[in-house]
Design an enzyme around this catalytic site. Sequence first.
Site, PDB file in Angstrom:
ATOM      1  N   ASN A 146      12.946  13.633  17.600  1.00 46.86           N
ATOM      2  CA  ASN A 146      11.761  14.200  18.234  1.00 46.86           C
ATOM      3  C   ASN A 146      11.742  13.988  19.744  1.00 46.86           C
ATOM      4  OD1 ASN A 146      11.124  13.451  15.337  1.00 46.86           O
ATOM      5  ND2 ASN A 146       9.341  14.683  15.812  1.00 46.86           N
ATOM      6  N   ASP A 163      16.919   9.171   9.475  1.00 53.10           N
ATOM      7  CA  ASP A 163      15.610   8.874   8.885  1.00 53.10           C
ATOM      8  C   ASP A 163      14.972  10.095   8.237  1.00 53.10           C
ATOM      9  OD1 ASP A 163      15.314   6.096   9.563  1.00 53.10           O
ATOM     10  OD2 ASP A 163      15.032   6.712  11.632  1.00 53.10           O
ATOM     11  N   ARG A 187      24.835   4.085   9.205  1.00 52.70           N
ATOM     12  CA  ARG A 187      24.970   5.331   9.965  1.00 52.70           C
ATOM     13  C   ARG A 187      26.377   5.554  10.525  1.00 52.70           C
ATOM     14  NH1 ARG A 187      20.859   3.147  14.668  1.00 52.70           N
ATOM     15  NH2 ARG A 187      22.413   2.224  16.060  1.00 52.70           N
TER      16      ARG A 187
END
EC number: 2.7.1.90
Length: 433
Positions: A113, A143, A304
């Site tokens: 974002n 996420d 990750r």
Amino acid sequence: MSAPKNMIVAQSGGPSPVINNTLRGIVEMARDLDNIGTVYGAHHGIEGVLKEELINLSDQPAEEISLLRYTPAAGSIGTCRYKLKDWQNEDFDRVIEVFKAHNIGYFVYIGGNDSMDTANKMAIMAQERGLDLIGIGGPKTIDNDVGDSEFKLIDHTPGYASTAKYWMHMVQYANEENQGSSPADPVLVMQAMGRKIGYIPAAARLADPNREMPLQIYLAESPCSLEELHQNVNEQLKKDGRCMVVISEGFNVGDIGEVKDAFGHTSFSSSQITVAQTVTNYLNQKGLAAKGAARCNVSGTDQRHAMAYASSVDLEEAYHAGQQAALLASNRESGFMSTILRNEGPVYSVRYDKAPLAEVANSERTFPKEWITPSGYDVTDEFVAYAKPLLGEGMISLPMIDGRQRMTRLQPIFAEQKLPAYVPQADRQKAPK
């Protein structure tokens, strides 16, 4: 016909196993687009732009770009957690100077974002100052918190599926461990990433869709206290003699000595104590309804960058999302993020589209409440139906040389620096009060 404008691609925030395949999609698609010239990779995100450290990706050997498919995390061009805030006027000026100096007409930011907000701000500001710049976003986050809870902006983000697959396998392996060692270690607490949203710990259910394991899953959103968690675990111990707990790093256990990153997010792996250790300590102090003690595993950044567990579906979709970002740039559709939308029907398929950067930047996805079971420590079959198609079938095959994985090694081909050296503003000034 005017000369084609150049492009800068940057990465921001935490990486993923497939982030470089999005980068690869951008670079390889740009080769076939006449109005895009040289593609540069900003070395360590927006900081690389500010420092004028631009890696020439167009002149790299094709083999190295191709190997980005199998190269996890962000070691190739780097990422950062440096955020351009409104007060950093010198930084904004510097970015414009760098863009002008290198004939940049396209800026693609791969991230979450905050990155989408930065890409949007950069495009608007550049155009206000007379610079013809197309700003595009490339989606990324393990996420799965980018977009909206209705899945209309994006169904899922590249990176999530591979981390979900990682957790599916980790819980399977942990079950074998716990099943064998339960007389001495009846409880195993496993901490998963997910500071505010529960998509990653929820993926533990993919290891046991038929609910045959003594597995409890606690999301950051789970309505549960430590006292209730202790009671739940003991009930499981009375029933099965053992219990596995997967818990979000963002589960509320009180003060853990939080450390914040540059985005203002809690950096749990830098904090003074982990949620998993706090829960384990609490269980052992309060006592278990079985002999032995609780133990904990705290997975870190391996969630990750564990390329061996990458989802084949995730890899393909990350690549096509990168291609779509390059196409949006070439078509001059500034202010959009390339997006993945799920088609309706019983057979899983997706389409690649666009979502307005302003909407993505201002949206906040939440984990659907209806996907949390009434108990508060499990997820429903609806979540399993959503997530399972993302994992793909089988394990990917990695390129190997002498038993070691062959990864991308970019050549140090940097653009000529044309401007004076620069120190990012937030590294030398404090934000005004």
